[in-house]
Every structure is written in C-alpha cells, then in structure tokens.
Design an enzyme around this catalytic site. Structure first.
Site, short mmCIF file in Angstrom:
data_model
loop_
_atom_site.label_atom_id
_atom_site.label_comp_id
_atom_site.label_asym_id
_atom_site.label_seq_id
_atom_site.Cartn_x
_atom_site.Cartn_y
_atom_site.Cartn_z
N LYS A 209 -12.64 -2.22 5.93
CA LYS A 209 -11.88 -3.08 6.83
C LYS A 209 -12.45 -3.03 8.24
CE LYS A 209 -9.03 -3.26 3.28
NZ LYS A 209 -8.05 -2.36 2.70
N TRP B 112 0.83 -1.21 0.00
CA TRP B 112 0.00 0.00 0.00
C TRP B 112 0.86 1.25 0.00
CZ3 TRP B 112 -4.25 -0.85 -2.16
CH2 TRP B 112 -4.96 -2.03 -1.94
N ASP C 146 -2.32 6.50 6.21
CA ASP C 146 -3.32 5.62 5.61
C ASP C 146 -3.70 4.59 6.67
OD1 ASP C 146 -4.81 3.71 4.34
OD2 ASP C 146 -3.35 3.29 2.75
C1 LIG Z 1 -7.49 -1.86 1.48
C2 LIG Z 1 -6.45 -0.80 1.59
C3 LIG Z 1 -6.31 0.21 0.63
C4 LIG Z 1 -7.17 0.28 -0.63
O1 LIG Z 1 -8.44 0.67 -0.32
P1 LIG Z 1 -9.53 0.90 -1.47
O2 LIG Z 1 -10.68 1.39 -0.65
O3 LIG Z 1 -9.76 -0.41 -2.12
O4 LIG Z 1 -9.01 1.91 -2.41
C5 LIG Z 1 -5.33 1.16 0.82
N1 LIG Z 1 -4.52 1.14 1.89
C6 LIG Z 1 -4.63 0.17 2.83
C7 LIG Z 1 -3.71 0.19 4.02
C8 LIG Z 1 -5.59 -0.82 2.72
O5 LIG Z 1 -5.71 -1.78 3.65
#
Ligand SMILES: *Cc1c(COP(=O)(O)O)cnc(C)c1O
Length: 359
Positions: free
Chosen positions: A195, A101, A171
């Site tokens: 998540k 990521w 993030d």
């Molecule tokens: C799942 C995830 C993403 C991507 O998220 P989307 O909503 O599919 O764009 C980005 N960063 C992390 C840490 C993630 O777990």
C-alpha cells in the site's frame, strides 16, 4: 495520456523510485549484477538492508528498544503471528472491530485464544470508529489489537488509544508512513508493503524487544519473531528486491521532508476530494467525518445505476481502479503517499464534469 492509479493495493509507487530502479536494474552501482541476483548475506545487499532499516527508523523515530523485521507472508500472516508470539501465557486478547480487516484478524486470533471484541461498528456497516471511552476492555487481555485505517471502509482512527500496560498492536498496512506516528505507544506495528511502502511480498513488523521469546507451543520457526530479530531478518532468504525498493521509497520520503511534510500533502489531497463530496448531493461519502481516511476515500453516486458509466468515463481519462469494494459499493479512490496532487485534481475535475452531464 497520464495514468493515475487509484488502486487500494498493490498501489501506485513514486515515479522517481521506479525510474531509479529501472536505471539500476541490470547493474546496481557498478556491481555488474541486479539486486535480485545478489546474495542476501553479501556486503552489498547487507548495506542496502541496513540503510533501509536506518531510514525507516529515522522516518518513524523508532526507539532503540524496538526491532524492525523484514518478513514475508503479508499482513494476513500477521493475523496469526501476533497471537502466536504475544499471548505470552495468557488466554485472551482484546480486538476492536471496525471492518473487513479487523474481522479477518479476529477470526484468525480465535484459533489461538479467546477474543474479546471491545467494540464494533458493524451496526452501521463499518462507517465509523467507536469512541475509545466506550470500549469494553478485558483487564487480563494479552494485548489490544486495532486497525488504524480500514482500507475497504475508508475509516481511519487518528488518535492512538491509551492502552496502559497492555501492549497495543496495530495493523498499519494502509496508513504507515502517511503521517508521523509515536511508535513508543505501541507494542507491535505491522504492515504489508504493497500500500504505502513498496512491492507486495514484503511485510514490515516493528516490535518492542521485551515482548519476544514466549511463543505458543508448536509455533513454526518461521513464525517466531525472535528468530527473525536474532538473525536481523536473515534467518532465511528475505524478500531482497522488495526491501531494496522499500529503501528507495524511504529515501524518497526523506527527500520530501519526512512524515510531517507527507501528512501536510496527504491532508491537502484528501481535503480536495472530501470538500467536493460535501458540496454536492450527486456524490456522497459514507464515512463519519471524524474517521474519514486520508488514504482510502470511498464515495457513492446518488444513483448506483450510473456506476458503470462513471467508471467507463474515468478509464478513458486515465483514472483507473476506482471501483469500490462490494461491501461498500460505489467507488473508492486510494490516494496513498505516491499519488500526486495532480491525480486527485484530475479525479475531482472528472467528477464535476460527470455530475454536470448526468446530474
Ligand atoms: C491489504 C491489507 C491487509 C492484507 O494484506 P496482505 O498483505 O494481502 O495479507 C490487511 N490489513 C489491511 C489493513 C490491509 O489494508
């Protein structure tokens, strides 16, 4: 048979929340309609949105000088929105590279500015987080971006880096609400909902007010945080049903005692799994001890030839979505807030039996 869903995302939601949503689906609180059918500017939905924001502010202790935005486009859109909004006339930004990521965030930022990678753990297949003391920061960076929990590698950074005057950007897609967080240490936090918050389609941004209003030229209106902040996330139609479910999840978290209590549950659940992994040679955790994620637990079998049999046996017991990401191999058990302790116990029990038969 009880099903336990260990998916990394979209992920398990609290049973209570699903049952409440089911009960309220065709007729929300005597309104004669579903939340999905309501005007986002009507009194009823505005009430739902305000309550959701108030509960999130209470759970995370979000200071008054931060805006909470309910957006769409996933965390992946934030990879672009962050530089578009936070460069504020500067030409480069600092990024920590701890996994898949981080890499995507870096790649997208490079479209807008110079990227200084302060440190990387790619040398050991992203199995740890580089010590903060060794990060090579650029004093002129517009902000410092990192990924506190790499969902794929299962690498978590527990201490918040001290970024000084440089806004810290995180993030938090797979760690938000899993434990208390001092929001005041951050310039901006973002998270896709699927998540630990609610359904896919909702993205939450928490941003310090003074960082708004200086977008790069050509920024689309929908990618300008200030537009959304000034319009209380109602500039266009927000993801209303996702916001409603997120609101129910926030109330569920409050009822369980908030984030300090959630952290205790999460640490206990994770310890069940890691303690077992540490006590056997049959399975192995690839992640450095100090960075073992509370939310995503990758593990490998000593013989990858047994992976398929392991997954098949797990599925017959209702233990689903355990296949690991191809970059790590083996298995990954995602044990977000909504995964009950019983689910982790059932997994460990199965792992023990599988080891006995195949070890
Ligand atoms: C799942 C995830 C993403 C991507 O998220 P989307 O909503 O599919 O764009 C980005 N960063 C992390 C840490 C993630 O777990």
């Amino acid at each position: 048979m009880t099903i336990y869903n260990f998916s990394a995302g979209p992920a398990v939601l609290p049973k209570e929340v699903l049952l409440q949503a089911q009960a309220e689906l065709p007729d929300w609180h005597g309104s004669g309609m579903s939340v999905m059918e309501m005007s986002h500017r009507g009194k009823q939905f505005m009430g739902i949105a305000q309550q959701a924001e108030a509960d999130l502010r209470e759970l995370l202790g979000i200071p008054a000088n931060y805006k909470v935005l309910f957006l769409q486009g996933g965390a992946s859109s934030q990879f672009a929105m962050v530089p578009m909004n936070l460069l504020r006339g500067k030409s480069s930004a600092d990024y920590l590279n701890t996994g898949e990521w981080s890499k995507k965030a870096i790649k997208e930022a490079k479209r807008y500015c110079g990227v200084n990678v302060v440190a990387s753990s790619e040398d050991r297949n992203f199995s740890y987080a580089p010590e903060f003391a060794g990060w090579k920061r650029d004093p002129a960076a517009a902000y410092l971006h990192y990924t506190p929990n790499e969902t794929i590698g299962g690498v978590e950074i527990f201490d918040i880096p001290a970024s000084g005057d440089v806004p810290l950007v995180a993030d938090m897609s797979s760690t938000i609400l899993s434990r208390p967080t001092d929001v005041s240490k951050f310039g901006l936090i973002y998270a896709g909902a699927q998540k630990n918050i609610g359904p896919a389609g909702l993205t939450i941004v928490i941003v310090r007010e003074d960082l708004l209003g200086q977008t790069v030229a050509g920024t689309p209106t929908m990618f300008d945080y200030k537009i959304h902040a000034d319009n209380e996330s109602m500039y266009n139609t927000p993801p209303t049903y996702g916001m409603y479910i997120a609101g129910l999840v926030f109330q569920w978290l409050k009822k369980l005692g908030g984030l300090a209590s959630m952290e205790r549950h999460n640490r206990e659940k994770a310890a069940l799994l890691y303690d077992y992994l540490d006590g056997t040679d049959f399975y192995k955790s690839p992640v450095a001890r100090a960075n073992r994620s509370l939310m995503n637990v990758p593990f490998t079998l000593h013989d990858a030839g047994l992976d398929e049999a392991f997954l098949k046996g797990a599925a017959t017991r209702g233990l689903l979505q355990l296949k690991g990401h191809r970059s790590v191999g083996g298995m990954r058990a995602s044990i977000y807030n909504a995964m009950p302790r019983e689910g982790v116990l059932a997994l460990v029990e199965y792992m023990r039996e599988f080891e006995k038969v195949r070890g």
